[in-house]
Scaffold this motif. Structure first.
Motif, PDB file in Angstrom:
ATOM      1  N   ASP A   1       0.815  -1.211   0.000  1.00 41.38           N
ATOM      2  CA  ASP A   1       0.000   0.000   0.000  1.00 41.38           C
ATOM      3  C   ASP A   1       0.848   1.260   0.000  1.00 41.38           C
ATOM      4  N   GLY A   2       2.172   1.093   0.039  1.00 41.30           N
ATOM      5  CA  GLY A   2       3.071   2.233  -0.050  1.00 41.30           C
ATOM      6  C   GLY A   2       3.875   2.137  -1.325  1.00 41.30           C
ATOM      7  N   ARG A   3       5.131   2.512  -1.275  1.00 42.11           N
ATOM      8  CA  ARG A   3       5.968   2.412  -2.471  1.00 42.11           C
ATOM      9  C   ARG A   3       7.351   1.899  -2.092  1.00 42.11           C
TER      10      ARG A   3
ATOM     11  N   PRO B   1       5.032  -1.175  -6.128  1.00 38.45           N
ATOM     12  CA  PRO B   1       6.216  -2.017  -5.919  1.00 38.45           C
ATOM     13  C   PRO B   1       6.140  -3.351  -6.658  1.00 38.45           C
ATOM     14  N   GLN B   2       4.919  -3.904  -6.802  1.00 38.72           N
ATOM     15  CA  GLN B   2       4.799  -5.175  -7.505  1.00 38.72           C
ATOM     16  C   GLN B   2       5.194  -5.030  -8.964  1.00 38.72           C
ATOM     17  N   ASP B   3       4.871  -3.885  -9.573  1.00 38.81           N
ATOM     18  CA  ASP B   3       5.290  -3.651 -10.952  1.00 38.81           C
ATOM     19  C   ASP B   3       6.812  -3.601 -11.051  1.00 38.81           C
TER      20      ASP B   3
ATOM     21  N   ASP C   1       8.095  -7.170 -10.872  1.00 36.06           N
ATOM     22  CA  ASP C   1       7.871  -7.885 -12.124  1.00 36.06           C
ATOM     23  C   ASP C   1       8.866  -7.479 -13.189  1.00 36.06           C
ATOM     24  N   GLU C   2       9.319  -6.245 -13.163  1.00 36.22           N
ATOM     25  CA  GLU C   2      10.230  -5.761 -14.179  1.00 36.22           C
ATOM     26  C   GLU C   2      11.689  -6.092 -13.883  1.00 36.22           C
ATOM     27  N   HIS C   3      12.065  -6.097 -12.591  1.00 34.29           N
ATOM     28  CA  HIS C   3      13.481  -6.187 -12.235  1.00 34.29           C
ATOM     29  C   HIS C   3      13.926  -7.503 -11.621  1.00 34.29           C
ATOM     30  N   LEU C   4      13.015  -8.227 -10.975  1.00 34.58           N
ATOM     31  CA  LEU C   4      13.433  -9.442 -10.279  1.00 34.58           C
ATOM     32  C   LEU C   4      13.149 -10.670 -11.123  1.00 34.58           C
ATOM     33  N   PRO C   5      14.137 -11.552 -11.255  1.00 40.50           N
ATOM     34  CA  PRO C   5      13.968 -12.756 -12.083  1.00 40.50           C
ATOM     35  C   PRO C   5      13.246 -13.867 -11.341  1.00 40.50           C
ATOM     36  N   VAL C   6      12.021 -13.573 -10.893  1.00 43.78           N
ATOM     37  CA  VAL C   6      11.240 -14.584 -10.149  1.00 43.78           C
ATOM     38  C   VAL C   6       9.841 -14.654 -10.716  1.00 43.78           C
TER      39      VAL C   6
END
Length: 290
Positions: free
Chosen positions: A4-6, A280-282, A285-290
């Motif tokens: 809910d934050g960033r 943060p979820q975006d 998804d863009e930076h972490l290879p998981v």
């Protein structure tokens, strides 16, 4: 991460080996080297994206002679930015600017004015809180920017009246317009946090025009919180993304290289707290290879 934050944290599960290093990218996302205060756990040994410092509430800050502040440097700017992005993006709030028109207060006097202003607001509006930032006007006199949480509307005339009464100002102009409430400044998806961040790009080694012996040679704190217990902290999500330790280290190293952070050879911070521009979820998804 704080959904809910960033904010999110990439942690390697290691003991700090780079304490005191001021690590961050000079771009939209903020990275700050911070060691976990939690005891090591089985989960932390393998490397994990996880929170640091429990509920995120800050520790007490020294005051008076224990903390002499004469400027606003990169480090406090990033701490302020980090605090802002730890708040809920949908929390009710207002953006205020408190100004002086004729008087030229000392650092102690303007902070006392701010304190009296806030105490009067608290008596009228229970449950409110604020993050404030001091800035120099063009003529060298301070003004304050505040994100006020807990109210979606307070009339500017009332705020100006209270601010006028707690200062030494005497002009009708100040009584009428000493406080500016930004139009459409109700918080929507963290708009207030992003808006206030726009006032923090410039840092100051010292107060503009201040010379040795000038009252503003020692400014005191440039930012802080009031009504701290009521601040709308975004909670840390329970879900964790598990990584091998070497994967977490590689991600941190890659980010620091991309952001051109100058670190000693073979030194990789054990964790990075990242303040993202969007969800943060975006970012994950863009930076972490998981």
């Amino acid at each position: 991460m704080r959904g809910d934050g960033r904010q999110l944290v990439i942690d390697t599960g290691q003991e700090p080996e780079a304490d005191g290093l001021d690590v961050h990218p000079d771009r939209e996302a903020e990275v700050e080297d911070e060691a976990s205060t939690e005891a090591p756990t089985v989960e932390s040994i393998i490397g994990v994206v996880r929170p640091i410092g429990g509920d995120g509430a800050p520790s007490s800050t020294p005051t008076g002679q224990e903390q002499i502040v004469d400027g606003f440097s990169d480090c406090p700017r990033r701490r302020l930015r980090k605090r802002l992005h730890a708040m809920k993006r949908d929390a009710d709030g207002l953006f205020l600017t408190l100004t002086y028109h004729e008087t030229d207060p000392t650092p102690e006097e303007c902070k006392a004015d701010l304190d009296r202003f806030w105490k009067r607001l608290e008596r009228k509006f229970s449950g409110i809180s604020t993050i404030w930032k001091m800035e120099p006007q063009d003529r060298g006199v301070p003004h304050f920017h505040l994100i006020l949480y807990g109210q979606s509307f307070i009339g500017a005339p009332l705020l100006s009246k209270i601010w006028h009464e707690v200062t030494d100002e005497t002009s009708h102009q100040h009584r009428k317009s000493g406080v500016d409430v930004e139009e459409r400044s109700v918080n929507e998806d963290g708009k207030l946090q992003a808006y206030m961040a726009g006032y923090m790009a410039e840092t100051y080694d010292k107060w503009p025009g201040a010379e040795p012996g000038d009252p503003w040679a020692e400014t005191g704190r440039w930012w802080g919180c009031k009504g701290r217990k009521n601040l709308p902290w975004a909670e840390w999500d329970d879900s964790r993304i598990y990584l091998e330790q070497h994967e977490a280290q590689a991600i941190i190293r890659q980010l620091l290289t991309e952001w051109e952070v100058d670190l000693p050879d073979r030194v990789v911070p054990p964790s990075l707290c990242i303040c993202t521009r969007g969800d943060p979820q975006d970012w994950i998804d863009e930076h972490l290879p998981v």
